[in-house]
Scaffold this motif. Structure first.
Motif, mmCIF file in Angstrom:
data_model
loop_
_atom_site.group_PDB
_atom_site.id
_atom_site.type_symbol
_atom_site.label_atom_id
_atom_site.label_comp_id
_atom_site.label_asym_id
_atom_site.label_seq_id
_atom_site.Cartn_x
_atom_site.Cartn_y
_atom_site.Cartn_z
ATOM 1 N N SER A 5 7.043 -43.415 27.935
ATOM 2 C CA SER A 5 5.594 -43.247 27.945
ATOM 3 C C SER A 5 5.185 -41.918 28.565
ATOM 4 C CB SER A 5 4.923 -44.380 28.731
ATOM 5 O OG SER A 5 4.912 -45.586 28.004
ATOM 6 N N THR A 6 4.022 -41.454 28.134
ATOM 7 C CA THR A 6 3.305 -40.392 28.836
ATOM 8 C C THR A 6 2.178 -41.060 29.605
ATOM 9 O OG1 THR A 6 3.813 -38.731 27.159
ATOM 10 C CG2 THR A 6 1.928 -38.299 28.580
ATOM 11 N N VAL A 7 2.185 -40.908 30.923
ATOM 12 C CA VAL A 7 1.211 -41.568 31.790
ATOM 13 C C VAL A 7 0.551 -40.519 32.668
ATOM 14 C CG1 VAL A 7 0.914 -43.227 33.670
ATOM 15 C CG2 VAL A 7 2.428 -43.768 31.763
ATOM 16 N N PHE A 8 -0.768 -40.539 32.721
ATOM 17 C CA PHE A 8 -1.541 -39.505 33.419
ATOM 18 C C PHE A 8 -1.217 -38.112 32.871
ATOM 19 C CE2 PHE A 8 -0.775 -42.654 37.029
ATOM 20 C CZ PHE A 8 -1.979 -43.322 36.845
ATOM 21 N N GLY A 9 -0.854 -38.055 31.607
ATOM 22 C CA GLY A 9 -0.549 -36.775 30.984
ATOM 23 C C GLY A 9 0.822 -36.231 31.288
ATOM 24 N N GLU A 10 1.695 -37.012 31.959
ATOM 25 C CA GLU A 10 3.041 -36.554 32.302
ATOM 26 C C GLU A 10 4.087 -37.504 31.721
ATOM 27 O OE1 GLU A 10 3.709 -35.327 36.294
ATOM 28 O OE2 GLU A 10 1.623 -34.767 36.657
ATOM 29 N N VAL A 11 5.223 -36.946 31.314
ATOM 30 C CA VAL A 11 6.286 -37.735 30.681
ATOM 31 C C VAL A 11 7.099 -38.433 31.768
ATOM 32 C CG1 VAL A 11 8.306 -37.669 29.187
ATOM 33 C CG2 VAL A 11 6.373 -36.133 28.752
ATOM 34 N N VAL A 12 7.140 -39.749 31.710
ATOM 35 C CA VAL A 12 7.779 -40.543 32.760
ATOM 36 C C VAL A 12 9.268 -40.242 32.866
ATOM 37 C CG1 VAL A 12 8.264 -42.895 33.536
ATOM 38 C CG2 VAL A 12 6.036 -42.355 32.526
ATOM 39 N N TYR A 13 9.951 -40.179 31.726
ATOM 40 C CA TYR A 13 11.397 -39.936 31.730
ATOM 41 C C TYR A 13 11.732 -38.654 32.480
ATOM 42 C CZ TYR A 13 16.156 -39.388 29.897
ATOM 43 O OH TYR A 13 17.522 -39.243 29.770
ATOM 44 N N GLU A 14 11.024 -37.581 32.166
ATOM 45 C CA GLU A 14 11.315 -36.294 32.788
ATOM 46 C C GLU A 14 11.086 -36.339 34.292
ATOM 47 O OE1 GLU A 14 8.835 -33.555 30.731
ATOM 48 O OE2 GLU A 14 10.021 -33.605 28.882
ATOM 49 N N ASN A 15 10.018 -36.986 34.714
ATOM 50 C CA ASN A 15 9.728 -37.059 36.148
ATOM 51 C C ASN A 15 10.777 -37.874 36.898
ATOM 52 O OD1 ASN A 15 7.498 -35.517 35.670
ATOM 53 N ND2 ASN A 15 5.983 -37.099 36.122
ATOM 54 N N ARG A 16 11.217 -38.985 36.315
ATOM 55 C CA ARG A 16 12.231 -39.800 36.994
ATOM 56 C C ARG A 16 13.554 -39.048 37.100
ATOM 57 N NH1 ARG A 16 10.787 -45.717 34.419
ATOM 58 N NH2 ARG A 16 8.791 -45.906 35.524
ATOM 59 N N LYS A 17 13.889 -38.324 36.079
ATOM 60 C CA LYS A 17 15.140 -37.555 36.137
ATOM 61 C C LYS A 17 15.058 -36.485 37.226
ATOM 62 C CE LYS A 17 16.814 -34.848 32.768
ATOM 63 N NZ LYS A 17 17.491 -34.413 31.511
ATOM 64 N N ARG A 18 13.885 -35.851 37.342
ATOM 65 C CA ARG A 18 13.715 -34.853 38.405
ATOM 66 C C ARG A 18 13.815 -35.491 39.786
ATOM 67 N NH1 ARG A 18 10.207 -31.994 34.805
ATOM 68 N NH2 ARG A 18 8.455 -33.330 35.372
ATOM 69 N N MET A 19 13.325 -36.705 39.939
ATOM 70 C CA MET A 19 13.461 -37.393 41.224
ATOM 71 C C MET A 19 14.928 -37.512 41.605
ATOM 72 S SD MET A 19 10.643 -40.452 40.739
ATOM 73 C CE MET A 19 9.015 -40.060 40.096
ATOM 74 N N GLY A 20 15.762 -37.869 40.648
ATOM 75 C CA GLY A 20 17.187 -37.974 40.921
ATOM 76 C C GLY A 20 17.809 -36.638 41.263
ATOM 77 N N GLN A 21 17.396 -35.593 40.571
ATOM 78 C CA GLN A 21 17.925 -34.263 40.860
ATOM 79 C C GLN A 21 17.552 -33.817 42.270
ATOM 80 O OE1 GLN A 21 16.071 -32.298 37.576
ATOM 81 N NE2 GLN A 21 17.828 -32.565 36.198
ATOM 82 N N ILE A 22 16.321 -34.078 42.655
ATOM 83 C CA ILE A 22 15.873 -33.705 44.000
ATOM 84 C C ILE A 22 16.592 -34.531 45.056
ATOM 85 C CG2 ILE A 22 13.861 -33.747 45.540
ATOM 86 C CD1 ILE A 22 12.220 -33.084 42.935
ATOM 87 N N LEU A 23 16.804 -35.804 44.787
ATOM 88 C CA LEU A 23 17.574 -36.650 45.706
ATOM 89 C C LEU A 23 18.973 -36.084 45.931
ATOM 90 C CD1 LEU A 23 16.920 -40.413 44.804
ATOM 91 C CD2 LEU A 23 16.877 -39.406 47.091
ATOM 92 N N ALA A 24 19.607 -35.631 44.857
ATOM 93 C CA ALA A 24 20.963 -35.084 44.979
ATOM 94 C C ALA A 24 20.982 -33.835 45.846
ATOM 95 C CB ALA A 24 21.534 -34.780 43.591
#
Length: 468
Positions: free
Chosen positions: A255-274
């Protein structure tokens, strides 16, 4: 207390198979609520409705979609209760008639001044049919209809309520969509052929091959009538405070929610966690489904292989959506099953979306130990949840939030981990595009809309129960 989903909205205007389109729009958003489902249609003369408890395919049959729910306009709703008990009378859309006006309303969100308004309305003669805060809108709209048209009445109602709401309102041949001034809950506009569609998530558009146009703006009222679309801004401007848990957990990754792609944001969360918390492990492992996309990012950034050591039974619903604790415990046991040979002797790093009470992940880590895991580490792609939410997510009791009463080290010991790291608030915000547009109250206790002491769900339901 586990996380509970809230609701999913869908509407379509000017389609020959409006009810069937609404069915599939709700089906695509089933993850947003598995407690009840409803569809209301307008056939040019009257409103027709069908609602029931359970999943979308269980509530609707071909008879409902092909014969009974006639009309070119439809509004649908899937629900998990945030206020209001798990009863058929609380299923939405909520349908009322007064004079020559027939109105159906579907609501996603939670009001913080429900008790205050309900007492006021009841003292002046209003009779409530449900325990939902959503019914507040109906009574407030009715009070103002004699002073102008329905749009003015809706605007006046929105002036009185405080909290989170995305609304779909069907009034005879008019479809109206509204988002609250802070924009807590999502709502998007799309188009399929000559029909306009609205949904909480764009995954509903994809199933119907509808074109995604844009998200509704905070404080916007969109009016669709006779193929004409008008936009009105309601009230005074307010800071945008979108629910960041849509991107952490709730929304579908496609989904795109609030104008942002959910998949891309979740993947970035993992990258930042690493980057924030590297770990010496043999592989990264998510718990399906919500942790998968952060785990993909974590693995790519860290260079650790991603292994799917837990296999989900897709015929079991999300554990937190089940309305009874007994069912939730049972579902937890059968929801996922380990690939045993992958675990013995391994150093495992779990990547997950969040920790609420800690009891579910504790039982899963215990199982990994029993299967011979040598080390178990955990990385979490949201900060510690320390404060309850009053805007539609059932983090309603601070006493049951493990991070409200324990340090990170204490939580790690309780769960049975070698190490535990939550993403920082700064790291979370760097994973999304809008930087100053999010509600972070469950992390920092800074509530965008003031919360009265009596606004908790338990307080609301206890008082309402006494009147029934």
């Amino acid at each position: 207390m586990s996380k509970k989903e809230y609701c999913g909205l869908f509407a379509i205007y000017n389609h020959e198979e409006a009810a069937r389109m609404a069915y599939f729009g709700l089906y695509a958003q089933q993850h947003r609520g598995q407690e009840s489902a409803g569809i209301v249609t307008w056939d040019g003369e009257k409103i027709r409705e069908h609602k029931g408890m359970g999943l979308v395919p269980d509530v609707f049959t071909e008879r409902h979609l092909g014969k009974e729910l006639k009309g070119r306009i439809a509004v649908g709703h899937v629900r998990y209760s945030t206020t209001g008990a798990s009863l058929i009378r609380n299923a939405q859309p909520f349908l009322v008639r007064f004079g020559n006006i027939q109105m159906a309303i579907a609501h996603n969100g939670n009001l913080v001044n429900t008790l205050e308004l309900r007492r006021e309305l009841e003292s002046t003669g209003s009779i409530f049919q449900t325990t939902m805060d959503s019914e507040i809108f109906v009574h407030l709209i009715a009070r103002h209809l004699h002073n102008g048209g329905v749009e003015q009445a809706i605007a006046k109602a929105c002036e009185r309520v405080r909290g989170a709401y995305s609304l779909l309102i069907l009034v005879n041949n008019k479809l109206i969509a509204v988002r609250d001034p802070n924009g807590f809950r999502p709502l998007a506009l799309g188009r399929v052929q000559d029909a306009h569609v609205l949904a909480s998530e764009t995954c509903a558009f994809d199933l119907l091959e509808a074109e995604y146009i844009r998200p509704l703006e905070p404080g916007e009222m969109l009016v669709i009538e006779n193929k004409c679309v008008r936009s009105v801004t309601l009230g005074d401007p307010a800071p945008t405070r979108q629910c960041i848990f849509e991107h952490i957990y709730f929304a579908r990754p496609d989904s795109t929610v609030f104008g942002e792609v959910v998949y891309e944001n979740r993947k970035r969360m993992g990258q930042i966690l690493a980057r924030e918390a590297p770990v010496d492990a043999d592989f990264v492992m998510p718990f399906p489904d919500s942790g998968i996309y952060a785990a993909v990012g974590f693995g790519q950034e860290s260079g650790l292989p991603l292994e799917m050591c837990m296999i989900r039974n897709h015929y079991v619903g999300r554990t937190f959506i089940q309305p009874s604790q007994t069912m939730r415990d049972f579902s937890t046991r059968i929801k996922i099953n380990p690939v045993r040979n992958m675990i013995k002797g391994k150093r495992i790093c779990i990547v997950d979306d969040s920790i609420v009470r800690g009891t579910t992940i504790r039982s899963r880590v215990k199982k990994l130990r029993e299967l011979g895991a040598r080390e178990v580490h955990m990385r979490v792609c949201c900060p510690p949840i320390r404060f309850p939410c009053f805007y539609g997510i059932d983090f309603s009791s601070k006493g049951e939030l493990i991070a409200a009463n324990n340090t990170v080290d204490e939580i790690a010991r309780f769960i049975g981990l070698e190490s535990l790291h939550y993403i920082s608030v700064e790291g979370l915000l760097s994973s999304v595009q809008a930087k100053d547009a999010w509600c972070l109250a469950c992390f920092n206790g800074e509530y965008p809309v003031a919360v009265p002491p009596e606004s908790g769900k338990a307080c609301l339901e206890n008082e309402i129960a006494l009147s029934w």
